[in-house]
Design a protein around this motif. Structure first.
Motif, PDB file in Angstrom:
ATOM      1  N   VAL A  54       0.826  -1.214   0.000  1.00  0.00           N
ATOM      2  CA  VAL A  54       0.000   0.000   0.000  1.00  0.00           C
ATOM      3  C   VAL A  54       0.862   1.267   0.000  1.00  0.00           C
ATOM      4  N   GLY A  55       2.175   1.085   0.128  1.00  0.00           N
ATOM      5  CA  GLY A  55       3.083   2.220   0.065  1.00  0.00           C
ATOM      6  C   GLY A  55       4.493   1.714  -0.184  1.00  0.00           C
ATOM      7  N   PHE A  56       5.305   2.575  -0.802  1.00  0.00           N
ATOM      8  CA  PHE A  56       6.701   2.164  -1.028  1.00  0.00           C
ATOM      9  C   PHE A  56       7.585   3.394  -1.139  1.00  0.00           C
ATOM     10  N   ILE A  57       8.863   3.185  -0.874  1.00  0.00           N
ATOM     11  CA  ILE A  57       9.885   4.225  -1.057  1.00  0.00           C
ATOM     12  C   ILE A  57      11.138   3.536  -1.579  1.00  0.00           C
ATOM     13  N   THR A  58      11.849   4.218  -2.490  1.00  0.00           N
ATOM     14  CA  THR A  58      13.078   3.640  -3.036  1.00  0.00           C
ATOM     15  C   THR A  58      14.234   4.630  -2.882  1.00  0.00           C
ATOM     16  N   ALA A  59      15.452   4.092  -2.908  1.00  0.00           N
ATOM     17  CA  ALA A  59      16.645   4.943  -2.968  1.00  0.00           C
ATOM     18  C   ALA A  59      17.701   4.273  -3.827  1.00  0.00           C
ATOM     19  N   ILE A  60      18.426   5.100  -4.555  1.00  0.00           N
ATOM     20  CA  ILE A  60      19.595   4.618  -5.285  1.00  0.00           C
ATOM     21  C   ILE A  60      20.826   5.304  -4.696  1.00  0.00           C
ATOM     22  N   SER A  61      21.919   4.569  -4.634  1.00  0.00           N
ATOM     23  CA  SER A  61      23.048   5.064  -3.840  1.00  0.00           C
ATOM     24  C   SER A  61      24.384   4.525  -4.331  1.00  0.00           C
ATOM     25  N   ASP A  62      25.470   5.306  -4.080  1.00  0.00           N
ATOM     26  CA  ASP A  62      26.824   4.785  -4.299  1.00  0.00           C
ATOM     27  C   ASP A  62      27.309   4.029  -3.062  1.00  0.00           C
ATOM     28  N   ASN A  63      26.517   4.076  -2.000  1.00  0.00           N
ATOM     29  CA  ASN A  63      26.836   3.394  -0.745  1.00  0.00           C
ATOM     30  C   ASN A  63      28.125   3.872  -0.088  1.00  0.00           C
ATOM     31  N   VAL A  64      28.621   5.022  -0.525  1.00  0.00           N
ATOM     32  CA  VAL A  64      29.815   5.602   0.096  1.00  0.00           C
ATOM     33  C   VAL A  64      29.464   6.967   0.710  1.00  0.00           C
ATOM     34  N   LEU A  65      28.926   7.842  -0.146  1.00  0.00           N
ATOM     35  CA  LEU A  65      28.616   9.196   0.318  1.00  0.00           C
ATOM     36  C   LEU A  65      27.171   9.614   0.112  1.00  0.00           C
ATOM     37  N   SER A  66      26.554   9.101  -0.967  1.00  0.00           N
ATOM     38  CA  SER A  66      25.322   9.762  -1.382  1.00  0.00           C
ATOM     39  C   SER A  66      24.215   8.795  -1.772  1.00  0.00           C
ATOM     40  N   ALA A  67      22.993   9.312  -1.648  1.00  0.00           N
ATOM     41  CA  ALA A  67      21.816   8.558  -2.098  1.00  0.00           C
ATOM     42  C   ALA A  67      20.776   9.534  -2.608  1.00  0.00           C
ATOM     43  N   TYR A  68      19.939   9.024  -3.462  1.00  0.00           N
ATOM     44  CA  TYR A  68      18.831   9.805  -4.013  1.00  0.00           C
ATOM     45  C   TYR A  68      17.550   9.002  -3.838  1.00  0.00           C
ATOM     46  N   ILE A  69      16.520   9.680  -3.399  1.00  0.00           N
ATOM     47  CA  ILE A  69      15.216   9.031  -3.203  1.00  0.00           C
ATOM     48  C   ILE A  69      14.307   9.441  -4.365  1.00  0.00           C
ATOM     49  N   PRO A  70      14.137   8.569  -5.358  1.00  0.00           N
ATOM     50  CA  PRO A  70      13.327   8.968  -6.508  1.00  0.00           C
ATOM     51  C   PRO A  70      11.827   8.814  -6.301  1.00  0.00           C
ATOM     52  N   LEU A  71      11.412   7.834  -5.497  1.00  0.00           N
ATOM     53  CA  LEU A  71       9.980   7.504  -5.445  1.00  0.00           C
ATOM     54  C   LEU A  71       9.493   7.268  -4.023  1.00  0.00           C
ATOM     55  N   LEU A  72       8.376   7.875  -3.715  1.00  0.00           N
ATOM     56  CA  LEU A  72       7.636   7.610  -2.467  1.00  0.00           C
ATOM     57  C   LEU A  72       6.168   7.720  -2.825  1.00  0.00           C
ATOM     58  N   GLU A  73       5.393   6.721  -2.504  1.00  0.00           N
ATOM     59  CA  GLU A  73       3.957   6.814  -2.772  1.00  0.00           C
ATOM     60  C   GLU A  73       3.181   5.907  -1.815  1.00  0.00           C
ATOM     61  N   VAL A  74       2.070   6.430  -1.365  1.00  0.00           N
ATOM     62  CA  VAL A  74       1.105   5.644  -0.586  1.00  0.00           C
ATOM     63  C   VAL A  74      -0.189   5.666  -1.399  1.00  0.00           C
ATOM     64  N   ILE A  75      -0.837   4.534  -1.587  1.00  0.00           N
ATOM     65  CA  ILE A  75      -2.049   4.545  -2.421  1.00  0.00           C
ATOM     66  C   ILE A  75      -3.155   5.324  -1.712  1.00  0.00           C
ATOM     67  N   PRO A  76      -3.996   6.018  -2.506  1.00  0.00           N
ATOM     68  CA  PRO A  76      -4.898   7.025  -1.940  1.00  0.00           C
ATOM     69  C   PRO A  76      -5.732   6.553  -0.750  1.00  0.00           C
ATOM     70  N   ASP A  77      -6.302   5.360  -0.790  1.00  0.00           N
ATOM     71  CA  ASP A  77      -7.157   4.899   0.315  1.00  0.00           C
ATOM     72  C   ASP A  77      -6.417   4.793   1.644  1.00  0.00           C
ATOM     73  N   TYR A  78      -5.100   4.736   1.600  1.00  0.00           N
ATOM     74  CA  TYR A  78      -4.296   4.539   2.811  1.00  0.00           C
ATOM     75  C   TYR A  78      -3.572   5.811   3.244  1.00  0.00           C
ATOM     76  N   GLN A  79      -3.722   6.890   2.479  1.00  0.00           N
ATOM     77  CA  GLN A  79      -2.997   8.126   2.813  1.00  0.00           C
ATOM     78  C   GLN A  79      -3.558   8.776   4.081  1.00  0.00           C
ATOM     79  N   GLY A  80      -2.739   9.591   4.711  1.00  0.00           N
ATOM     80  CA  GLY A  80      -3.167  10.355   5.885  1.00  0.00           C
ATOM     81  C   GLY A  80      -3.176   9.548   7.171  1.00  0.00           C
ATOM     82  N   ASN A  81      -2.524   8.395   7.153  1.00  0.00           N
ATOM     83  CA  ASN A  81      -2.472   7.536   8.354  1.00  0.00           C
ATOM     84  C   ASN A  81      -1.059   7.341   8.877  1.00  0.00           C
TER      85      ASN A  81
END
Ligand SMILES: CC(C)(COP(=O)(O)OP(=O)(O)OC[C@H]1O[C@@H](n2cnc3c(N)ncnc32)[C@H](O)[C@@H]1OP(=O)(O)O)[C@@H](O)C(=O)NCCC(=O)NCCS
Length: 135
Positions: A54-81
């Protein structure tokens, strides 16, 4: 009850429905599964009554210094909780060994991210809407 996992055990394409709301050409569940597998880090929120994501988050990273979070989403019926906040908290914890963690969001969401001590910065982006894997 919602459980939070960073594994795809017992999850298949059929458990990944209802995401990418409002995207003009949303990625299929198969593509969604592929991007989770290819991400360096991910967290899923799962409704344990039906095993659906019902929700997910991802990150891509060099695992040394940096990461980027491209996606975060919770499906509408589950939002606000609080599910989105739980996912961000877990991801930032997974990335806490890194110097920099960046993401891009629309202005109205900056207050949501400020609660995790994130702050506004400048950014530049490109979107290949017509690439082979584009949307
Ligand atoms: C952003 C998102 C992940 C939050 O998930 P959630 O489970 O509803 O988050 P929480 O319940 O932990 O927190 C809710 C808070 O998020 C903030 N929020 C969510 N969507 C927002 C929006 N479009 N604009 C401004 N604030 C928003 C609000 O502060 C909200 O608080 P409220 O419920 O008191 O109004 C969810 O709204 C979502 O999936 N949105 C669509 C995809 C998206 O915008 N992803 C972020 C990409 S950077």
């Amino acid at each position: 009850m919602i459980k939070y996992v960073n594994s795809l055990e017992n999850i298949d394409d059929n458990n990944l429905k209802g995401f990418f709301v409002g995207w003009p050409n949303p990625p299929s569940s198969k593509k969604h599964m592929e991007l989770l597998k290819n991400s360096d880090f991910f967290w899923l929120a799962i409704d344990d009554t039906n095993n659906n994501v019902v929700g997910f988050i991802t990150a891509i990273s060099d695992n040394v210094l940096s990461a980027y979070i491209p996606l975060l989403e919770v499906i509408p019926d589950y939002q606000g909780n609080g599910i989105g906040s739980q996912l961000v908290t877990r991801m930032l914890n997974s990335l806490s060994h890194l110097y920099m963690v960046d993401l891009v969001c629309d202005e109205p969401l900056t207050n949501f991210y400020k609660q995790f001590d994130m702050f506004k910065s400048q950014g530049m982006i490109i979107r290949n809407f017509h690439s082979q894997n584009g949307v």
